[in-house]
Design a protein around this motif. Structure first.
Motif, PDB file in Angstrom:
ATOM      1  N   VAL A 449       0.832  -1.195   0.000  1.00  0.00           N
ATOM      2  CA  VAL A 449       0.000   0.000   0.000  1.00  0.00           C
ATOM      3  C   VAL A 449       0.874   1.255   0.000  1.00  0.00           C
ATOM      4  O   VAL A 449       1.767   1.414   0.831  1.00  0.00           O
ATOM      5  N   ARG A 450       0.604   2.141  -0.971  1.00  0.00           N
ATOM      6  CA  ARG A 450       1.349   3.384  -1.127  1.00  0.00           C
ATOM      7  C   ARG A 450       0.368   4.504  -1.425  1.00  0.00           C
ATOM      8  O   ARG A 450      -0.659   4.276  -2.068  1.00  0.00           O
ATOM      9  N   ILE A 451       0.710   5.704  -0.998  1.00  0.00           N
ATOM     10  CA  ILE A 451      -0.130   6.858  -1.307  1.00  0.00           C
ATOM     11  C   ILE A 451       0.752   8.036  -1.704  1.00  0.00           C
ATOM     12  O   ILE A 451       1.922   8.113  -1.327  1.00  0.00           O
ATOM     13  N   ILE A 452       0.161   8.947  -2.469  1.00  0.00           N
ATOM     14  CA  ILE A 452       0.767  10.245  -2.768  1.00  0.00           C
ATOM     15  C   ILE A 452      -0.160  11.302  -2.188  1.00  0.00           C
ATOM     16  O   ILE A 452      -1.374  11.254  -2.410  1.00  0.00           O
ATOM     17  N   TYR A 453       0.398  12.240  -1.457  1.00  0.00           N
ATOM     18  CA  TYR A 453      -0.416  13.205  -0.732  1.00  0.00           C
ATOM     19  C   TYR A 453       0.323  14.540  -0.648  1.00  0.00           C
ATOM     20  O   TYR A 453       1.528  14.633  -0.919  1.00  0.00           O
ATOM     21  N   THR A 454      -0.401  15.576  -0.266  1.00  0.00           N
ATOM     22  CA  THR A 454       0.191  16.891  -0.029  1.00  0.00           C
ATOM     23  C   THR A 454       0.323  17.130   1.466  1.00  0.00           C
ATOM     24  O   THR A 454      -0.413  16.548   2.272  1.00  0.00           O
ATOM     25  N   SER A 493       3.392  22.725   1.457  1.00  0.00           N
ATOM     26  CA  SER A 493       4.849  22.822   1.349  1.00  0.00           C
ATOM     27  C   SER A 493       5.416  21.877   0.297  1.00  0.00           C
ATOM     28  O   SER A 493       6.546  22.057  -0.165  1.00  0.00           O
ATOM     29  N   GLY A 494       4.651  20.848  -0.084  1.00  0.00           N
ATOM     30  CA  GLY A 494       5.170  19.912  -1.068  1.00  0.00           C
ATOM     31  C   GLY A 494       4.265  18.714  -1.229  1.00  0.00           C
ATOM     32  O   GLY A 494       3.251  18.560  -0.538  1.00  0.00           O
ATOM     33  N   THR A 495       4.634  17.850  -2.178  1.00  0.00           N
ATOM     34  CA  THR A 495       3.907  16.614  -2.455  1.00  0.00           C
ATOM     35  C   THR A 495       4.817  15.443  -2.129  1.00  0.00           C
ATOM     36  O   THR A 495       5.990  15.436  -2.524  1.00  0.00           O
ATOM     37  N   TYR A 496       4.269  14.446  -1.419  1.00  0.00           N
ATOM     38  CA  TYR A 496       5.085  13.365  -0.879  1.00  0.00           C
ATOM     39  C   TYR A 496       4.495  12.001  -1.251  1.00  0.00           C
ATOM     40  O   TYR A 496       3.294  11.869  -1.501  1.00  0.00           O
ATOM     41  N   LEU A 497       5.373  11.001  -1.243  1.00  0.00           N
ATOM     42  CA  LEU A 497       4.973   9.618  -1.444  1.00  0.00           C
ATOM     43  C   LEU A 497       5.293   8.848  -0.176  1.00  0.00           C
ATOM     44  O   LEU A 497       6.439   8.873   0.299  1.00  0.00           O
ATOM     45  N   ALA A 498       4.282   8.183   0.391  1.00  0.00           N
ATOM     46  CA  ALA A 498       4.466   7.345   1.576  1.00  0.00           C
ATOM     47  C   ALA A 498       4.403   5.892   1.147  1.00  0.00           C
ATOM     48  O   ALA A 498       3.449   5.465   0.498  1.00  0.00           O
ATOM     49  N   ASP A 499       5.450   5.147   1.498  1.00  0.00           N
ATOM     50  CA  ASP A 499       5.561   3.743   1.116  1.00  0.00           C
ATOM     51  C   ASP A 499       5.753   2.916   2.377  1.00  0.00           C
ATOM     52  O   ASP A 499       6.861   2.854   2.918  1.00  0.00           O
ATOM     53  N   VAL A 506       8.316  14.129  -3.529  1.00  0.00           N
ATOM     54  CA  VAL A 506       8.365  13.930  -4.975  1.00  0.00           C
ATOM     55  C   VAL A 506       8.270  15.242  -5.735  1.00  0.00           C
ATOM     56  O   VAL A 506       8.616  15.295  -6.916  1.00  0.00           O
ATOM     57  N   ALA A 507       7.789  16.294  -5.092  1.00  0.00           N
ATOM     58  CA  ALA A 507       7.734  17.618  -5.710  1.00  0.00           C
ATOM     59  C   ALA A 507       7.693  18.663  -4.603  1.00  0.00           C
ATOM     60  O   ALA A 507       6.961  18.504  -3.626  1.00  0.00           O
ATOM     61  N   ALA A 508       8.487  19.718  -4.772  1.00  0.00           N
ATOM     62  CA  ALA A 508       8.571  20.757  -3.742  1.00  0.00           C
ATOM     63  C   ALA A 508       7.488  21.802  -3.925  1.00  0.00           C
ATOM     64  O   ALA A 508       7.717  22.992  -3.703  1.00  0.00           O
ATOM     65  N   SER A 509       6.324  21.379  -4.334  1.00  0.00           N
ATOM     66  CA  SER A 509       5.188  22.275  -4.523  1.00  0.00           C
ATOM     67  C   SER A 509       3.920  21.450  -4.479  1.00  0.00           C
ATOM     68  O   SER A 509       3.958  20.224  -4.355  1.00  0.00           O
ATOM     69  N   GLU A 510       2.807  22.122  -4.610  1.00  0.00           N
ATOM     70  CA  GLU A 510       1.520  21.425  -4.569  1.00  0.00           C
ATOM     71  C   GLU A 510       1.228  20.751  -5.904  1.00  0.00           C
ATOM     72  O   GLU A 510       1.326  21.353  -6.966  1.00  0.00           O
ATOM     73  N   MET A 511       0.867  19.448  -5.850  1.00  0.00           N
ATOM     74  CA  MET A 511       0.386  18.708  -7.016  1.00  0.00           C
ATOM     75  C   MET A 511      -1.079  18.348  -6.764  1.00  0.00           C
ATOM     76  O   MET A 511      -1.461  18.085  -5.629  1.00  0.00           O
ATOM     77  N   ASN A 512      -1.881  18.325  -7.814  1.00  0.00           N
ATOM     78  CA  ASN A 512      -3.295  17.982  -7.605  1.00  0.00           C
ATOM     79  C   ASN A 512      -3.776  16.826  -8.473  1.00  0.00           C
ATOM     80  O   ASN A 512      -4.963  16.550  -8.538  1.00  0.00           O
ATOM     81  N   MET A 513      -2.861  16.129  -9.149  1.00  0.00           N
ATOM     82  CA  MET A 513      -3.217  14.885  -9.828  1.00  0.00           C
ATOM     83  C   MET A 513      -2.016  13.955  -9.781  1.00  0.00           C
ATOM     84  O   MET A 513      -0.864  14.385  -9.699  1.00  0.00           O
ATOM     85  N   GLY A 514      -2.309  12.655  -9.807  1.00  0.00           N
ATOM     86  CA  GLY A 514      -1.232  11.681  -9.727  1.00  0.00           C
ATOM     87  C   GLY A 514      -1.740  10.296 -10.059  1.00  0.00           C
ATOM     88  O   GLY A 514      -2.952  10.049 -10.111  1.00  0.00           O
ATOM     89  N   CYS A 515      -0.820   9.363 -10.288  1.00  0.00           N
ATOM     90  CA  CYS A 515      -1.196   7.994 -10.597  1.00  0.00           C
ATOM     91  C   CYS A 515      -0.012   7.071 -10.370  1.00  0.00           C
ATOM     92  O   CYS A 515       1.144   7.510 -10.332  1.00  0.00           O
ATOM     93  N   PHE A 516      -0.310   5.781 -10.203  1.00  0.00           N
ATOM     94  CA  PHE A 516       0.694   4.736 -10.116  1.00  0.00           C
ATOM     95  C   PHE A 516       0.564   3.829 -11.335  1.00  0.00           C
ATOM     96  O   PHE A 516      -0.519   3.701 -11.924  1.00  0.00           O
TER      97      PHE A 516
END
Length: 680
Positions: A449-454, A493-499, A506-516
């Motif tokens: 289980v992994r997520i990408i979040y702000t 402050s950024g977008t992160y991936l939790a594994d 994963v990005a030093a700014s706000e992201m609002n779409m993503g996929c695996f």
């Protein structure tokens, strides 16, 4: 001892078959000696056989012996004395044994095939489409099943009813369900049910058997789709079950939430917020086991588009001393266990292992001096009272600021709840992910289980006292003003991936779409700019899990993986694979559930374009002159081609994998719903 009348070999007394030619002694004698010979008038004992075949001799309960011959030949049987039995030769016995073994083997294979589907079956695609302003049902094998008589509002393919699809099929596609609104202003509907491939007719005002009326919310299928569970709010909240061709039974009342695990187990929150797991008995009743009490909400696999027999739920915990209410996240896998207490929400679950990301609210104390700079203490001290009867604005501001100062900016404290993100590994271990969780972008269970979040962080800038508005400086409301200032000081402050508990930016700014990717090994994030001021606002990043992401393209409005390639679509209709343009003027696209093939309708002019399949890094044309398409399954698609401007209709085609497209029907104006089913 006698001689065989057919070959002349001696036949021992008591034998019924000639050991040389295997002729029936009785029949041989009858054919030669009896007047009932070939060509004689038929009697009631005469049997005609459609073809020549060998069968072992058998006796009935009346000791009747039958002999089979070629088509058209008449054979007789002779009634033997009771108790007299025929003896089988070694060859006949061997034939009987072989036939028995073959019969058993064939039966075993047929049973295994019916259960496990050993032999491939021809697939038939049920298609519901609009032709001549009526809904029509057809099969991809060319069979037409005629119109489905239901009212015009069900023909609307663009609007579901309370999240319920207008038309859908059971998991085995044997049954078809049609939902119709009884009142366009409400989300209540009437649900009909019928066999998918059937020529059954129904009254003109009905399109099948009525499952129920006044249904609210989603319905669930059990027993291979033959039975339907649905909710009807009539003051008590009834959970009801309908079985094809039968009646609708009320299972229980006071239901606030329900769902289905697999094909048989029913989960529901019933009276007094009790959590129950049940099965529906053959007589339409519930066999119920109570799991827990004070349950607030359910998190079921079907809500996340997956299958499992396990689920999560939230239980309300009351502190009868303080009067406070908190919530515990719980997990059920045959028995109930508590994952964590004081939980505010479930972020992303993994149902098979019980692992989950969840959030808790954590209070953090702030002082006014942490947020506010007193930039006007000197000027306020120099403002004296005016000579008039009313205070000037400067005097009023100074008086209010002085009142707050007198309480002490360092001493003026407020508590603010921050949303903390945590991870439970399903084995009793909890990891802290971040202190100020923002929002979930996407998640996956593939490979863990992994997520990408702000994530939020507090700004280092503080608010000047002089910048506060007049109505914000009331002494009595300063605590709420301070609390709002603290909240406003937090920014993405950024977008992160939790594994599995570890965290990487994963990005030093706000992201609002993503996929695996389908295997969960790669990820991508991007930002969709509402204003599209600059291309930099829409940069898309791609990377491997555990590694840094790199920019691959900009100006994207949507992204998804096809194999290991990242497909991006921009606002100008350009489709790119890892940044390289593969199609232009795109207005329809999709990817299959395996994630190894994408379908693109491009080069569109006047609503007509080129239909192609992208896989393995190659774009292959399927057809041209296509108006729109509909994904049926991973390897099956329906599409409309050859638009007729006079009739506003098209020809309907089906495309299965690499097979050549074939036409199903003409004069079709829209595809409503499709599905795949094994014939028979």
């Amino acid at each position: 001892m006698s001689n065989c009348k057919r070959c002349g070999v001696s036949v021992p007394d008591g034998h019924t078959l000639c050991q040389n030619c295997q002729s029936d002694v009785w029949s041989a004698f009858s054919a030669a000696d009896s007047a009932d010979s070939v060509g004689a008038p038929a009697t009631e004992n005469t049997h005609y056989i459609g073809s020549a075949f060998d069968v072992p001799f058998c006796d009935s309960d009346d000791n009747l012996g039958f002999d089979f011959t070629l088509s058209g030949q008449r054979k007789t049987h002779k009634i033997r004395e009771k108790g007299q039995r025929k003896r089988l030769s070694k060859r006949a016995k061997r034939n009987v044994a072989v036939a028995a073994v073959v019969a058993v083997a064939v039966a075993a294979v047929l049973v295994a095939d019916s259960v496990f589907g050993i032999f491939p079956r021809k697939t038939v695609t049920p298609v519901v489409y609009v032709k001549d302003s009526a809904a029509t049902l057809a099969g991809s094998n060319g069979s037409l099943y005629g119109n489905i008589d239901f009212s015009g509002n069900a023909l609307s393919a663009n609007r579901d009813i309370g999240g319920v699809e207008r038309i859908c099929f059971s998991p085995n596609y044997k049954y078809m369900y049609i939902a119709e609104e009884s009142n366009y202003e409400s989300d209540k509907y009437t649900l009909y049910m019928r066999k998918t491939f059937s020529n059954e007719t129904y009254p003109s005002d009905k399109c099948g058997l009525i499952v129920g009326t006044g249904i609210s919310g989603r319905y669930y299928l059990i027993d291979g789709g033959r039975s339907v569970l649905y909710y009807k709010f009539n003051g008590t909240g009834e959970l009801r079950c309908y079985t094809f061709g039968g009646d609708s039974n009320r299972l229980c009342e006071n239901v606030s939430a329900f769902g289905v695990l697999g094909d048989e187990k029913v989960v529901y929150i019933g009276k007094s917020s009790s959590l129950n797991v049940a099965t529906v008995t053959s007589d339409g009743q519930l066999n119920t086991e109570k799991i827990d009490s004070d349950v607030e909400s359910l998190y079921l696999p079907s809500d996340y588009g997956t299958e499992s027999n396990n689920f999560f739920y939230m239980r309300r915990d009351r502190n009868y001393v303080s009067g406070e209410e908190t919530f515990s996240l719980c997990y059920y896998n045959g028995k109930s266990s508590t994952v964590a207490e004081g939980v505010s929400s479930l972020i992303y679950p993994e149902f098979d292992t019980g692992a989950a990301y969840y959030s808790v609210l954590k209070a953090k104390e702030f002082r006014a001096s942490d947020i506010i700079d007193d930039d006007c203490s000197v000027s306020d001290a120099n403002i004296g009272p005016s000579d008039g009867y009313t205070l000037s604005l400067d005097e009023m501001f100074a008086a209010r600021r002085n009142a707050i100062r007198s309480a002490g900016l360092d001493e003026w404290k407020v508590s603010v709840n921050l949303t903390c993100l945590k991870y439970f590994d399903g084995k009793g271990n909890v990891s802290d992910i971040c202190e100020s969780y923002g929002s979930l972008i996407c998640g996956t269970e593939a490979g863990g289980v992994r997520i990408i979040y702000t994530e939020y962080s507090a700004s280092s800038e503080r608010q000047p006292f002089s910048s506060l508005a007049f109505d914000q400086l009331s002494y009595s409301s300063f605590s709420s003003t301070l609390r709002n200032l603290i909240k406003d000081s937090y920014e993405i402050s950024g977008t992160y991936l939790a594994d599995a508990g570890s965290q990487n930016e994963v990005a030093a700014s706000e992201m609002n779409m993503g996929c695996f990717s389908a295997d969960g090994k790669q990820y991508a994030v991007g930002y969709v700019s509402k204003a599209r001021d600059t291309d930099a606002d829409c940069t898309v990043y791609k990377g491997a899990v555990g590694a840094a992401a790199k920019a691959v393209c900009s100006n994207a409005t949507d992204i998804f993986f096809c194999g290991d390639k990242l497909i991006s679509i921009d606002a100008d209709g350009l489709a790119r694979a890892d940044g390289e343009i593969i199609a232009k003027k795109v207005n329809q696209y999709s990817v299959n559930t395996r994630g190894d093939a994408a379908y693109i309708l491009s080069d569109v002019q006047s609503g007509i374009g080129k239909f192609a399949r992208y896989s393995g890094g190659t774009l292959s044309d399927i057809d041209s002159g296509v108006r729109s398409y509909y994904s049926v399954s991973d390897d099956c698609l329906m599409y409309l081609r050859d638009f007729n401007a006079d009739t506003l209709s098209c020809d309907l085609y089906i495309q299965n994998g690499k097979a050549k497209s074939r036409r199903v029907d003409t004069g079709v104006s829209a595809i409503i719903r499709t599905g795949v089913v094994k014939a028979g």
